[in-house]
Scaffold this motif. Structure first.
Motif, PDB file in Angstrom:
ATOM      1  N   PHE A  16      14.044  17.099  42.613  1.00  0.00           N
ATOM      2  CA  PHE A  16      14.005  17.736  43.927  1.00  0.00           C
ATOM      3  C   PHE A  16      12.737  18.578  43.918  1.00  0.00           C
ATOM      4  CE2 PHE A  16      18.740  17.249  43.734  1.00  0.00           C
ATOM      5  CZ  PHE A  16      18.850  16.379  44.807  1.00  0.00           C
ATOM      6  N   GLN A  19      11.384  20.112  40.590  1.00  0.00           N
ATOM      7  CA  GLN A  19      12.493  20.292  39.641  1.00  0.00           C
ATOM      8  C   GLN A  19      13.060  18.941  39.193  1.00  0.00           C
ATOM      9  OE1 GLN A  19      15.711  22.489  41.414  1.00  0.00           O
ATOM     10  NE2 GLN A  19      16.636  23.009  39.447  1.00  0.00           N
ATOM     11  N   VAL A  21      15.905  17.336  37.982  1.00  0.00           N
ATOM     12  CA  VAL A  21      17.308  17.778  37.968  1.00  0.00           C
ATOM     13  C   VAL A  21      18.196  16.911  37.084  1.00  0.00           C
ATOM     14  CG1 VAL A  21      19.308  18.065  39.466  1.00  0.00           C
ATOM     15  CG2 VAL A  21      17.095  18.847  40.231  1.00  0.00           C
ATOM     16  N   PRO A  40      27.265  23.467  32.636  1.00  0.00           N
ATOM     17  CA  PRO A  40      27.135  24.724  33.381  1.00  0.00           C
ATOM     18  C   PRO A  40      26.792  24.486  34.856  1.00  0.00           C
ATOM     19  CG  PRO A  40      25.688  24.690  31.448  1.00  0.00           C
ATOM     20  CD  PRO A  40      26.269  23.325  31.580  1.00  0.00           C
ATOM     21  N   ASN A  41      26.933  25.525  35.669  1.00  0.00           N
ATOM     22  CA  ASN A  41      26.549  25.439  37.081  1.00  0.00           C
ATOM     23  C   ASN A  41      25.087  25.021  37.174  1.00  0.00           C
ATOM     24  OD1 ASN A  41      28.550  28.285  37.503  1.00  0.00           O
ATOM     25  ND2 ASN A  41      28.958  26.351  38.484  1.00  0.00           N
ATOM     26  N   GLY A  42      24.806  24.105  38.066  1.00  0.00           N
ATOM     27  CA  GLY A  42      23.418  23.696  38.303  1.00  0.00           C
ATOM     28  C   GLY A  42      22.875  22.731  37.268  1.00  0.00           C
ATOM     29  N   SER A  43      23.748  22.177  36.392  1.00  0.00           N
ATOM     30  CA  SER A  43      23.240  21.287  35.339  1.00  0.00           C
ATOM     31  C   SER A  43      22.968  19.867  35.851  1.00  0.00           C
ATOM     32  CB  SER A  43      24.205  21.251  34.152  1.00  0.00           C
ATOM     33  OG  SER A  43      25.497  20.933  34.591  1.00  0.00           O
ATOM     34  N   GLY A  44      23.416  19.556  37.061  1.00  0.00           N
ATOM     35  CA  GLY A  44      23.096  18.244  37.646  1.00  0.00           C
ATOM     36  C   GLY A  44      24.288  17.302  37.789  1.00  0.00           C
ATOM     37  N   LYS A  45      25.499  17.835  37.672  1.00  0.00           N
ATOM     38  CA  LYS A  45      26.693  16.966  37.738  1.00  0.00           C
ATOM     39  C   LYS A  45      26.832  16.329  39.132  1.00  0.00           C
ATOM     40  CE  LYS A  45      29.475  20.304  36.559  1.00  0.00           C
ATOM     41  NZ  LYS A  45      28.495  21.412  36.429  1.00  0.00           N
ATOM     42  N   THR A  46      26.763  17.179  40.168  1.00  0.00           N
ATOM     43  CA  THR A  46      26.954  16.645  41.527  1.00  0.00           C
ATOM     44  C   THR A  46      25.850  15.643  41.861  1.00  0.00           C
ATOM     45  OG1 THR A  46      27.994  18.723  42.184  1.00  0.00           O
ATOM     46  CG2 THR A  46      27.209  17.301  43.963  1.00  0.00           C
ATOM     47  N   THR A  47      24.628  15.956  41.474  1.00  0.00           N
ATOM     48  CA  THR A  47      23.509  15.048  41.751  1.00  0.00           C
ATOM     49  C   THR A  47      23.751  13.701  41.056  1.00  0.00           C
ATOM     50  OG1 THR A  47      22.076  16.976  41.850  1.00  0.00           O
ATOM     51  CG2 THR A  47      20.990  14.854  41.638  1.00  0.00           C
ATOM     52  N   GLN A  86      33.117  18.834  46.403  1.00  0.00           N
ATOM     53  CA  GLN A  86      33.514  20.189  45.989  1.00  0.00           C
ATOM     54  C   GLN A  86      34.087  20.980  47.158  1.00  0.00           C
ATOM     55  OE1 GLN A  86      30.477  22.778  44.163  1.00  0.00           O
ATOM     56  NE2 GLN A  86      30.533  21.322  42.506  1.00  0.00           N
ATOM     57  N   GLU A 161      34.893  18.786  40.836  1.00  0.00           N
ATOM     58  CA  GLU A 161      35.655  20.042  40.662  1.00  0.00           C
ATOM     59  C   GLU A 161      36.859  20.108  41.605  1.00  0.00           C
ATOM     60  OE1 GLU A 161      33.365  23.641  40.339  1.00  0.00           O
ATOM     61  OE2 GLU A 161      31.615  22.512  39.670  1.00  0.00           O
ATOM     62  N   HIS A 193      35.229  22.643  35.129  1.00  0.00           N
ATOM     63  CA  HIS A 193      34.786  23.699  34.207  1.00  0.00           C
ATOM     64  C   HIS A 193      35.942  24.112  33.291  1.00  0.00           C
ATOM     65  CE1 HIS A 193      30.846  24.334  35.931  1.00  0.00           C
ATOM     66  NE2 HIS A 193      31.369  24.390  37.139  1.00  0.00           N
TER      67      HIS A 193
END
Ligand SMILES: Nc1ncnc2c1ncn2[C@@H]1O[C@H](COP(=O)(O)OP(=O)(O)OP(=O)(O)O)[C@@H](O)[C@H]1O
Length: 308
Positions: A16, A19, A21, A40-47, A86, A161, A193
């Motif tokens: 992105f 970045q 990702v 962790p949050n922002g590690s790229g799971k959703t992407t 989510q 999640e 998580h």
């Protein structure tokens, strides 16, 4: 089918802007497998999830979902998968039943009445079917959202999640449903998580800053870390924890109630540090290393590597 995997992606990358990702992400999921997705949050799971189900085009890599190409057969994939996001949205001023009918019309599903009746019954929603969605508790809303994803009988479920903020009883019931769906042959990729949920999966993958740090069964991931954990019982544990953390032989420490857990890679060095720091009146015993310990060490090593 290209092979027997429900999901088979190789070397997916996504940027992105500047970045990076998701980095060379590869994953295979068998039919009927429940695969946990942690990080962790922002590690790229959703992407990563959005790329695997054809909603987001990867910058590079290749992959199939149910044998269909994630670059060229995105519309066909969407018809065969369920995706619980989510922040799912339901129509609060409609009842559970009306929501399901509305969704079946929205997607032009055939025989909507039969589909709605079956889904209400299978998801245990019959007793609540006439309640407005806006007055439901978090657990029932989440069950309703899962019902909405299952209406069109998908073969793969992507759940991002799904149990965040839901109480333990509702979470337990939700996981019973996931295992029933898995028995029916539905493959499930579920991000979470919660460690107890990770332990309910057949396999898991752990992502950090877009890198897949670990993948496999719970046991194989714990064993690969080759850690020893010692439990120290007694009072005044925070002082002892601070002292232990100064030694390189200590990978990590954590306090649960009246026990302090110290984890290290070299058992002899770990024991030597404890002999030096922990007074003789404390009881020390070796315990099993948990998945959470393994993840904490994986993260620590990864951070140290990126700093060096
Ligand atoms: N559409 C977008 N445009 C720009 N940046 C994005 C976009 N989507 C995600 N990101 C960034 O990509 C990174 C990974 O986000 P992603 O949502 O995939 O992580 P995650 O592991 O699912 O996080 P969480 O556990 O908090 O849901 C984050 O830094 C996020 O801000």
């Amino acid at each position: 089918m290209v092979n027997n995997f429900s999901i088979d992606v190789k070397n997916l990358n996504k940027h992105f802007g500047d970045q990076h990702v998701v980095k060379d992400f590869s994953l295979q999921i068998d039919r009927g497998e429940i695969h946990g997705f942690l990080g962790p949050n922002g590690s790229g799971k959703t992407t990563s999830i959005r790329m695997m189900c054809g909603l987001l085009t990867p910058d590079s890599g290749s992959g199939h979902c149910l044998g269909m190409d994630i670059f060229t057969q995105r519309d066909q994939i969407k018809r065969r998968i369920g995706y619980m996001t989510q922040h799912f949205s339901l129509w609060g001023n409609l009842t559970i039943r009306e929501n399901l009918f509305f969704i079946s019309r929205l997607y032009s599903l055939e025989q909507p009445k039969a589909l709605v009746e079956r889904t209400l019954s299978e998801l245990g929603l019959l007793s609540r079917q006439h309640q407005l969605v806006k007055v439901l508790s978090g657990g029932w809303k989440q069950r309703m959202a899962l019902a909405a994803c299952l209406l069109h009988k998908p073969s793969v479920l992507f759940l991002d999640e799904p149990t965040a903020g839901v109480d333990p009883k509702a979470r337990r019931e939700f996981w019973q449903t996931l295992h029933r769906l898995s028995d029916e042959g539905i493959s499930i990729l579920v991000s979470t998580h919660y460690m107890d949920e990770a332990e309910r999966c057949h396999k898991i993958a752990y992502l950090s800053s877009g890198n897949l740090l670990a993948r496999g069964s719970i046991q194989s991931i714990i064993q690969a870390q080759n850690l020893t954990t010692l439990k120290i019982s007694g009072s005044g544990l925070t002082v002892l924890e601070n002292r232990l953390q100064r030694f390189d032989a200590i990978e990590q420490t954590v306090i649960f109630g009246s026990s302090l857990f110290a984890t290290g890679r070299d058992e002899e060095k770990l024991k030597a540090v404890l002999a030096q720091v922990i007074p003789a009146e404390y009881e020390i015993q070796r315990v099993k290393t948990t998945l959470e310990d393994a993840f904490a060490c994986l993260m620590k090593n990864d951070n140290e590597k990126s700093l060096s």
